[in-house]
Motif scaffolding. Sequence first.
Motif, PDB file in Angstrom:
ATOM      1  N   LEU A   1       0.837  -1.201   0.000  1.00  0.00           N
ATOM      2  CA  LEU A   1       0.000   0.000   0.000  1.00  0.00           C
ATOM      3  C   LEU A   1       0.874   1.254   0.000  1.00  0.00           C
ATOM      4  CD1 LEU A   1      -2.737   1.402   0.132  1.00  0.00           C
ATOM      5  CD2 LEU A   1      -2.709   1.098   2.624  1.00  0.00           C
ATOM      6  N   VAL A   2       1.950   1.256   0.781  1.00  0.00           N
ATOM      7  CA  VAL A   2       2.870   2.397   0.773  1.00  0.00           C
ATOM      8  C   VAL A   2       3.434   2.603  -0.627  1.00  0.00           C
ATOM      9  CG1 VAL A   2       5.072   3.296   1.635  1.00  0.00           C
ATOM     10  CG2 VAL A   2       3.466   2.195   3.210  1.00  0.00           C
ATOM     11  N   GLU A   3       3.822   1.509  -1.284  1.00  0.00           N
ATOM     12  CA  GLU A   3       4.374   1.603  -2.638  1.00  0.00           C
ATOM     13  C   GLU A   3       3.346   2.138  -3.634  1.00  0.00           C
ATOM     14  OE1 GLU A   3       5.689  -2.320  -3.460  1.00  0.00           O
ATOM     15  OE2 GLU A   3       7.339  -2.268  -2.011  1.00  0.00           O
ATOM     16  N   VAL A   4       2.104   1.660  -3.534  1.00  0.00           N
ATOM     17  CA  VAL A   4       1.044   2.118  -4.435  1.00  0.00           C
ATOM     18  C   VAL A   4       0.744   3.599  -4.196  1.00  0.00           C
ATOM     19  CG1 VAL A   4      -1.421   1.902  -4.972  1.00  0.00           C
ATOM     20  CG2 VAL A   4      -0.006  -0.147  -4.733  1.00  0.00           C
ATOM     21  N   LEU A   5       0.655   3.985  -2.936  1.00  0.00           N
ATOM     22  CA  LEU A   5       0.405   5.394  -2.619  1.00  0.00           C
ATOM     23  C   LEU A   5       1.524   6.280  -3.146  1.00  0.00           C
ATOM     24  CD1 LEU A   5      -0.833   4.933   1.063  1.00  0.00           C
ATOM     25  CD2 LEU A   5      -2.218   5.834  -0.814  1.00  0.00           C
ATOM     26  N   SER A   6       2.759   5.824  -3.005  1.00  0.00           N
ATOM     27  CA  SER A   6       3.903   6.602  -3.486  1.00  0.00           C
ATOM     28  C   SER A   6       3.871   6.751  -5.003  1.00  0.00           C
ATOM     29  CB  SER A   6       5.210   5.935  -3.045  1.00  0.00           C
ATOM     30  OG  SER A   6       5.285   5.853  -1.640  1.00  0.00           O
ATOM     31  N   ALA A   7       3.501   5.667  -5.697  1.00  0.00           N
ATOM     32  CA  ALA A   7       3.395   5.727  -7.155  1.00  0.00           C
ATOM     33  C   ALA A   7       2.277   6.673  -7.575  1.00  0.00           C
ATOM     34  CB  ALA A   7       3.151   4.328  -7.717  1.00  0.00           C
ATOM     35  N   GLU A   8       1.151   6.620  -6.874  1.00  0.00           N
ATOM     36  CA  GLU A   8       0.032   7.524  -7.176  1.00  0.00           C
ATOM     37  C   GLU A   8       0.427   8.973  -6.913  1.00  0.00           C
ATOM     38  OE1 GLU A   8      -3.682   4.486  -6.087  1.00  0.00           O
ATOM     39  OE2 GLU A   8      -2.980   5.972  -4.632  1.00  0.00           O
ATOM     40  N   LEU A   9       1.193   9.189  -5.848  1.00  0.00           N
ATOM     41  CA  LEU A   9       1.656  10.533  -5.523  1.00  0.00           C
ATOM     42  C   LEU A   9       2.533  11.088  -6.649  1.00  0.00           C
ATOM     43  CD1 LEU A   9       2.322  12.979  -3.731  1.00  0.00           C
ATOM     44  CD2 LEU A   9       3.992  11.529  -2.524  1.00  0.00           C
ATOM     45  N   GLU A  10       3.480  10.271  -7.121  1.00  0.00           N
ATOM     46  CA  GLU A  10       4.360  10.729  -8.190  1.00  0.00           C
ATOM     47  C   GLU A  10       3.585  10.987  -9.483  1.00  0.00           C
ATOM     48  OE1 GLU A  10       7.460  11.759  -7.906  1.00  0.00           O
ATOM     49  OE2 GLU A  10       7.029  11.395  -5.777  1.00  0.00           O
ATOM     50  N   GLU A  11       2.604  10.136  -9.751  1.00  0.00           N
ATOM     51  CA  GLU A  11       1.766  10.324 -10.936  1.00  0.00           C
ATOM     52  C   GLU A  11       1.001  11.643 -10.852  1.00  0.00           C
ATOM     53  OE1 GLU A  11      -1.941   8.087 -13.262  1.00  0.00           O
ATOM     54  OE2 GLU A  11      -0.837   7.040 -11.684  1.00  0.00           O
ATOM     55  N   ALA A  12       0.462  11.930  -9.662  1.00  0.00           N
ATOM     56  CA  ALA A  12      -0.288  13.177  -9.481  1.00  0.00           C
ATOM     57  C   ALA A  12       0.628  14.387  -9.603  1.00  0.00           C
ATOM     58  CB  ALA A  12      -0.979  13.162  -8.122  1.00  0.00           C
ATOM     59  N   ARG A  13       1.829  14.277  -9.050  1.00  0.00           N
ATOM     60  CA  ARG A  13       2.781  15.386  -9.149  1.00  0.00           C
ATOM     61  C   ARG A  13       3.175  15.643 -10.604  1.00  0.00           C
ATOM     62  NH1 ARG A  13       6.832  13.985  -4.053  1.00  0.00           N
ATOM     63  NH2 ARG A  13       6.080  15.616  -2.635  1.00  0.00           N
ATOM     64  N   THR A  14       3.393  14.564 -11.328  1.00  0.00           N
ATOM     65  CA  THR A  14       3.758  14.699 -12.741  1.00  0.00           C
ATOM     66  C   THR A  14       2.632  15.368 -13.526  1.00  0.00           C
ATOM     67  OG1 THR A  14       5.160  12.735 -12.632  1.00  0.00           O
ATOM     68  CG2 THR A  14       4.430  13.434 -14.811  1.00  0.00           C
ATOM     69  N   ALA A  15       1.398  14.950 -13.238  1.00  0.00           N
ATOM     70  CA  ALA A  15       0.248  15.535 -13.935  1.00  0.00           C
ATOM     71  C   ALA A  15       0.103  17.014 -13.600  1.00  0.00           C
ATOM     72  CB  ALA A  15      -1.024  14.781 -13.546  1.00  0.00           C
ATOM     73  N   LEU A  16       0.318  17.370 -12.327  1.00  0.00           N
ATOM     74  CA  LEU A  16       0.219  18.779 -11.947  1.00  0.00           C
ATOM     75  C   LEU A  16       1.312  19.610 -12.620  1.00  0.00           C
ATOM     76  CD1 LEU A  16      -0.530  18.463  -8.110  1.00  0.00           C
ATOM     77  CD2 LEU A  16      -2.037  19.434  -9.842  1.00  0.00           C
ATOM     78  N   SER A  17       2.507  19.029 -12.680  1.00  0.00           N
ATOM     79  CA  SER A  17       3.614  19.736 -13.329  1.00  0.00           C
ATOM     80  C   SER A  17       3.331  19.944 -14.821  1.00  0.00           C
ATOM     81  CB  SER A  17       4.913  18.945 -13.140  1.00  0.00           C
ATOM     82  OG  SER A  17       5.987  19.562 -13.792  1.00  0.00           O
ATOM     83  N   ALA A  18       2.831  18.887 -15.459  1.00  0.00           N
ATOM     84  CA  ALA A  18       2.514  18.978 -16.892  1.00  0.00           C
ATOM     85  C   ALA A  18       1.418  20.005 -17.143  1.00  0.00           C
ATOM     86  CB  ALA A  18       2.094  17.619 -17.418  1.00  0.00           C
ATOM     87  N   ALA A  19       0.413  20.009 -16.245  1.00  0.00           N
ATOM     88  CA  ALA A  19      -0.686  20.976 -16.391  1.00  0.00           C
ATOM     89  C   ALA A  19      -0.161  22.394 -16.226  1.00  0.00           C
ATOM     90  CB  ALA A  19      -1.769  20.673 -15.379  1.00  0.00           C
ATOM     91  N   GLY A  20       0.782  22.563 -15.284  1.00  0.00           N
ATOM     92  CA  GLY A  20       1.344  23.889 -15.085  1.00  0.00           C
ATOM     93  C   GLY A  20       2.129  24.364 -16.288  1.00  0.00           C
ATOM     94  N   GLU A  21       2.909  23.441 -16.891  1.00  0.00           N
ATOM     95  CA  GLU A  21       3.689  23.813 -18.084  1.00  0.00           C
ATOM     96  C   GLU A  21       2.772  24.144 -19.266  1.00  0.00           C
ATOM     97  OE1 GLU A  21       6.305  20.605 -18.774  1.00  0.00           O
ATOM     98  OE2 GLU A  21       7.500  20.932 -16.965  1.00  0.00           O
ATOM     99  N   ALA A  22       1.703  23.354 -19.403  1.00  0.00           N
ATOM    100  CA  ALA A  22       0.752  23.616 -20.496  1.00  0.00           C
ATOM    101  C   ALA A  22       0.072  24.958 -20.303  1.00  0.00           C
ATOM    102  CB  ALA A  22      -0.279  22.492 -20.547  1.00  0.00           C
ATOM    103  N   GLY A  23      -0.249  25.257 -19.055  1.00  0.00           N
ATOM    104  CA  GLY A  23      -0.868  26.542 -18.774  1.00  0.00           C
ATOM    105  C   GLY A  23       0.055  27.698 -19.088  1.00  0.00           C
ATOM    106  N   GLY A  24       1.365  27.463 -18.810  1.00  0.00           N
ATOM    107  CA  GLY A  24       2.336  28.505 -19.111  1.00  0.00           C
ATOM    108  C   GLY A  24       2.446  28.745 -20.612  1.00  0.00           C
ATOM    109  N   GLU A  25       2.317  27.682 -21.402  1.00  0.00           N
ATOM    110  CA  GLU A  25       2.408  27.817 -22.856  1.00  0.00           C
ATOM    111  C   GLU A  25       1.207  28.601 -23.380  1.00  0.00           C
ATOM    112  OE1 GLU A  25       2.715  23.894 -24.337  1.00  0.00           O
ATOM    113  OE2 GLU A  25       4.707  23.535 -23.518  1.00  0.00           O
ATOM    114  N   VAL A  26       0.029  28.348 -22.804  1.00  0.00           N
ATOM    115  CA  VAL A  26      -1.174  29.052 -23.262  1.00  0.00           C
ATOM    116  C   VAL A  26      -1.046  30.541 -22.989  1.00  0.00           C
ATOM    117  CG1 VAL A  26      -3.635  29.348 -22.849  1.00  0.00           C
ATOM    118  CG2 VAL A  26      -2.680  27.065 -23.018  1.00  0.00           C
ATOM    119  N   ARG A  27      -0.523  30.875 -21.804  1.00  0.00           N
ATOM    120  CA  ARG A  27      -0.359  32.288 -21.490  1.00  0.00           C
ATOM    121  C   ARG A  27       0.662  32.921 -22.422  1.00  0.00           C
ATOM    122  NH1 ARG A  27      -0.496  30.141 -16.231  1.00  0.00           N
ATOM    123  NH2 ARG A  27       1.768  30.223 -16.099  1.00  0.00           N
TER     124      ARG A  27
END
Length: 362
Positions: A336-362
């Motif tokens: 469960l710790v491993e799964v949570l950690s993987a989900e955390l990294e996935e969410a962080r990556t998605a947030l980072s990608a969303a932030g970069e995409a938002g920066g491109e739109v601006r």
Amino acid sequence: MSTALTDLLPHPIVQAPMAGGVSVPHLAAAVSEAGGLGFLAAGYKTADGMYQEIKQLRGLTGCPFGVNLFMPQPEYADPAAVEVYAHQLAGESSWYETELGEPDSGRDDGYDAKLAVLLDNPVPVVSFHFGVPSTDVLDSLRRAGTLTVITATTVEEALAVQRAGADAVIVQGVEAGGHQGTHRDNPETDGTGIGLLSLIAQVRETVDIPIIAAGGIMRGSQIAAVLAAGANAAQLGTAFLATPESGANAVHKQALTNPLFVRTELTRAFSGRPARGLVNRFMREHGPYAPAAYPEVHHLTSPLRKAAAKAGDAQGMALWAGQGHRMARDLPAGQLVEVLSAELEEARTALSAAGEAGGEVR
């Protein structure tokens, strides 16, 4: 901000200490071995019982872990109200064929004796629930090499934690399962708890010490959310309650995802202090009349709860659970710790990608 506590954690995941036999050494060891911080719950145990569990845990892992203590409670319960509640529970006593417990069975949970053990045999982390220990106690633990953490449910309580000199504060939202860690049990504030994300933001603007977020967290994406809100780590209880290493009764584990139990509520029915659990018959029938009397009501209902568990009767048990209980996963604790950690990294990556995409739109 000190990073001494977060430096102990390869993953920002803390297993909540759940008293009543849930947070056993094998659970804490599995979490710590996987890179989280496992915890033992000393609540309702003797000092020697706590020490034996610490020895067992040390035999299972060399990784850091923590031990949680309940603060002694002031005497403000109305004996007459406790007596009336005992009469109201007479039918339960008859149904489960057991006597009610003695309400005056102690208020301090062996606090001083447990502290003495922890000072003689230091552990990496000690946390406190139901109040703030004295600065002398925190200083003594610090000299012994122990980091200290204290639960807070409001900004004012978080400030008290920082003033006392703790190394970190556990910010507990109203979503959390089990007992709310309020420093003072005031019935007038029942039902006024603050949601976790709002509370983190308020506390982050007020204190400088690290924040461990607690309350309804069941997925790595939620850990990402509390970290983004200002927390340094997340504490999960209900998520680990369902694991095979957990010492929770099988009926309790099954109830987390049983369609029969659709919601949770805060109740005083089982202990006399607000605690969140799955709504069952006992809570519905006795919650509206339970007095503000902890630990008297806890002692009073203890034999009833044990009898219900022995009978496999979920309707008479204290089924502590957070608001995210339906998301519980039957996974080994380390996995469960491993799964949570993987989900955390996935969410962080998605947030980072969303932030970069938002920066491109601006």
